[in-house]
Design a protein around this motif. Structure first.
Motif, PDB file in Angstrom:
ATOM      1  N   LYS A   1       0.862  -1.185   0.000  1.00  0.00           N
ATOM      2  CA  LYS A   1       0.000   0.000   0.000  1.00  0.00           C
ATOM      3  C   LYS A   1       0.898   1.235   0.000  1.00  0.00           C
ATOM      4  O   LYS A   1       1.065   1.940   1.008  1.00  0.00           O
ATOM      5  CB  LYS A   1      -0.948  -0.042   1.209  1.00  0.00           C
ATOM      6  CG  LYS A   1      -2.266   0.660   0.963  1.00  0.00           C
ATOM      7  CD  LYS A   1      -3.304   0.252   1.963  1.00  0.00           C
ATOM      8  CE  LYS A   1      -4.536   1.141   1.993  1.00  0.00           C
ATOM      9  NZ  LYS A   1      -5.225   1.367   0.734  1.00  0.00           N
TER      10      LYS A   1
ATOM     11  N   GLU B   1      -7.729  -5.287 -10.219  1.00  0.00           N
ATOM     12  CA  GLU B   1      -8.576  -4.675  -9.189  1.00  0.00           C
ATOM     13  C   GLU B   1      -9.041  -3.316  -9.675  1.00  0.00           C
ATOM     14  O   GLU B   1      -8.786  -2.945 -10.825  1.00  0.00           O
ATOM     15  CB  GLU B   1      -7.799  -4.552  -7.864  1.00  0.00           C
ATOM     16  CG  GLU B   1      -6.546  -3.702  -7.975  1.00  0.00           C
ATOM     17  CD  GLU B   1      -5.756  -3.583  -6.676  1.00  0.00           C
ATOM     18  OE1 GLU B   1      -6.283  -3.849  -5.595  1.00  0.00           O
ATOM     19  OE2 GLU B   1      -4.576  -3.192  -6.778  1.00  0.00           O
TER      20      GLU B   1
ATOM     21  N   SER C   1      -8.945   1.986  -6.687  1.00  0.00           N
ATOM     22  CA  SER C   1      -8.854   2.051  -5.221  1.00  0.00           C
ATOM     23  C   SER C   1      -9.836   1.077  -4.578  1.00  0.00           C
ATOM     24  O   SER C   1     -10.471   1.398  -3.573  1.00  0.00           O
ATOM     25  CB  SER C   1      -9.108   3.482  -4.739  1.00  0.00           C
ATOM     26  OG  SER C   1     -10.413   3.876  -5.082  1.00  0.00           O
ATOM     27  N   SER C   2      -9.950  -0.094  -5.171  1.00  0.00           N
ATOM     28  CA  SER C   2     -10.911  -1.087  -4.655  1.00  0.00           C
ATOM     29  C   SER C   2     -10.562  -2.477  -5.184  1.00  0.00           C
ATOM     30  O   SER C   2      -9.791  -2.600  -6.134  1.00  0.00           O
ATOM     31  CB  SER C   2     -12.324  -0.723  -5.128  1.00  0.00           C
ATOM     32  OG  SER C   2     -12.379  -0.681  -6.541  1.00  0.00           O
ATOM     33  N   ASN C   3     -11.139  -3.499  -4.576  1.00  0.00           N
ATOM     34  CA  ASN C   3     -11.057  -4.854  -5.126  1.00  0.00           C
ATOM     35  C   ASN C   3     -12.333  -5.150  -5.905  1.00  0.00           C
ATOM     36  O   ASN C   3     -13.341  -4.479  -5.722  1.00  0.00           O
ATOM     37  CB  ASN C   3     -10.858  -5.887  -4.002  1.00  0.00           C
ATOM     38  CG  ASN C   3      -9.482  -5.804  -3.370  1.00  0.00           C
ATOM     39  OD1 ASN C   3      -9.338  -5.503  -2.184  1.00  0.00           O
ATOM     40  ND2 ASN C   3      -8.448  -6.060  -4.161  1.00  0.00           N
TER      41      ASN C   3
ATOM     42  N   GLY D   1      -7.086  -6.650   0.098  1.00  0.00           N
ATOM     43  CA  GLY D   1      -8.061  -5.765   0.754  1.00  0.00           C
ATOM     44  C   GLY D   1      -8.651  -6.407   1.997  1.00  0.00           C
ATOM     45  O   GLY D   1      -8.992  -7.594   1.999  1.00  0.00           O
TER      46      GLY D   1
ATOM     47  N   SER E   1     -14.158  -1.659  -0.776  1.00  0.00           N
ATOM     48  CA  SER E   1     -13.012  -1.065  -0.073  1.00  0.00           C
ATOM     49  C   SER E   1     -13.485  -0.594   1.287  1.00  0.00           C
ATOM     50  O   SER E   1     -14.699  -0.568   1.549  1.00  0.00           O
ATOM     51  CB  SER E   1     -12.440   0.121  -0.845  1.00  0.00           C
ATOM     52  OG  SER E   1     -13.309   1.225  -0.733  1.00  0.00           O
ATOM     53  N   SER E   2     -12.528  -0.189   2.106  1.00  0.00           N
ATOM     54  CA  SER E   2     -12.864   0.305   3.445  1.00  0.00           C
ATOM     55  C   SER E   2     -13.735   1.547   3.375  1.00  0.00           C
ATOM     56  O   SER E   2     -14.539   1.783   4.271  1.00  0.00           O
ATOM     57  CB  SER E   2     -11.585   0.643   4.210  1.00  0.00           C
ATOM     58  OG  SER E   2     -10.855  -0.530   4.445  1.00  0.00           O
TER      59      SER E   2
END
Ligand code: PDD
Length: 282
Positions: free
Chosen positions: A146, A178, A181-183, A204, A241-242
């Motif tokens: 990251k 991916e 900014s995400s899976n 992730g 994502s978070s």
């Protein structure tokens, strides 16, 4: 807007937090970061986020400046100092300051450590859909780290947004990696698919939770290569994502997914995700 951040041992107002121009994070993006969602003042999956932080530090040969319990304590203090509730906690560690601008000289001082809160959108009531465009993955070969070097991700995301899409879904030679900014997940014939964890994707934390809850619901989960063609012909697709949790992808470029509706598996997992979250934080 006067959030309190932690910077190298001090708790200070965000707009007063300053770093040196010689910081290697600033000069060379020589550092890593972490994003931890906080619900109802409770960090979500903190041990997993701290384990990934440790992994990333090891990958770039930096000693972890804090033990897990010290991180926990610092993060708790940041949550309390910022009024608690739902937050996103950003942690950044760089190799500290160089003597001069020489990329090959390692820092002689301590690393720079920043913990900074920001707002978090919570999807408890409704599920937020998105659209995506397929773009060539132009990033480096260590996307499992990251890294704060996010230029390629930013260019890809901007390209998606300029064309009216909410995310860029990336592929290497026709194989999905991916999002910027995400899976990425997809469903075909009631079975769940996601690219396997390797150096081309970030492991992730949300991805991991989704795999667990899908398996607990007796869904078959395949972690394997997904071709562009398979993704475009999926019954359901979502990114996660978070910060976005599970976000259904209703269209990829000009191809509608599942007639633009939110699929049954997506809805089930969204619901389970919310229940799982509530259990942990109550
Ligand atoms: N991004 N892949 C990439 C490239 C990401 O940047 C992220 C998260 C993820 C999902 O990881 P997790 O579920 O642990 O958040 C996958 C964060 C949220 C960000 O950069 O803000």
């Amino acid at each position: 807007m006067n959030d309190v951040v932690y910077l190298n041992g001090d708790f200070i107002a965000k707009d007063k937090a300053k770093i040196s121009v010689l910081d290697r994070g600033f000069l060379f993006a020589d550092g890593i970061y972490e994003v931890i969602p906080v619900y109802n003042s409770q960090p979500f999956r903190l041990p997993q986020h701290l384990a990934r932080l440790q992994y990333c530090l090891e990958q770039i040969n930096l000693t972890n400046p804090n033990s897990d319990s010290q991180w926990q304590e610092l993060i708790s203090r940041i949550i309390a100092r910022n009024g608690g509730g739902n937050l996103s906690i950003y942690v950044q560690i760089t190799r500290g300051c160089s003597q001069d601008r020489n990329p090959l000289n390692e820092a002689e001082t301590a690393p720079t450590v920043l913990i900074m809160p920001s707002g978090l959108l919570v999807n408890e009531q409704q599920i937020t859909t998105t659209t995506a465009t397929l773009l060539k993955d132009i990033r480096w070969q260590h996307c499992d780290i990251k890294s704060i070097a996010l230029l390629a991700n930013i260019l890809l995301r901007n390209q998606a947004e300029q064309h009216g899409f909410g995310e860029a879904i990336l592929h290497r030679d026709g194989v999905i990696t991916e999002g910027s900014s995400s899976n990425v997940f997809m469903v075909k014939n009631h079975e769940v698919y996601t690219p396997m964890q390797n150096n081309f994707i970030l492991g992730g934390v949300t991805r991991e939770v989704i795999i667990e809850i899908a398996q607990a619901k007796q869904l078959k989960v395949h972690q394997q290569d997904i071709s562009v063609e398979q993704l475009l012909n999926a019954d359901e697709v979502w990114i996660c994502s978070s910060s976005r949790e599970i976000s259904p992808v209703t269209a990829i470029d000009d191809k509608m997914i599942a007639n633009g509706d939110i699929g049954a598996v997506t809805l089930l997992l969204h619901h389970e995700f919310q229940t799982f979250k509530k259990k942990l934080i109550s």
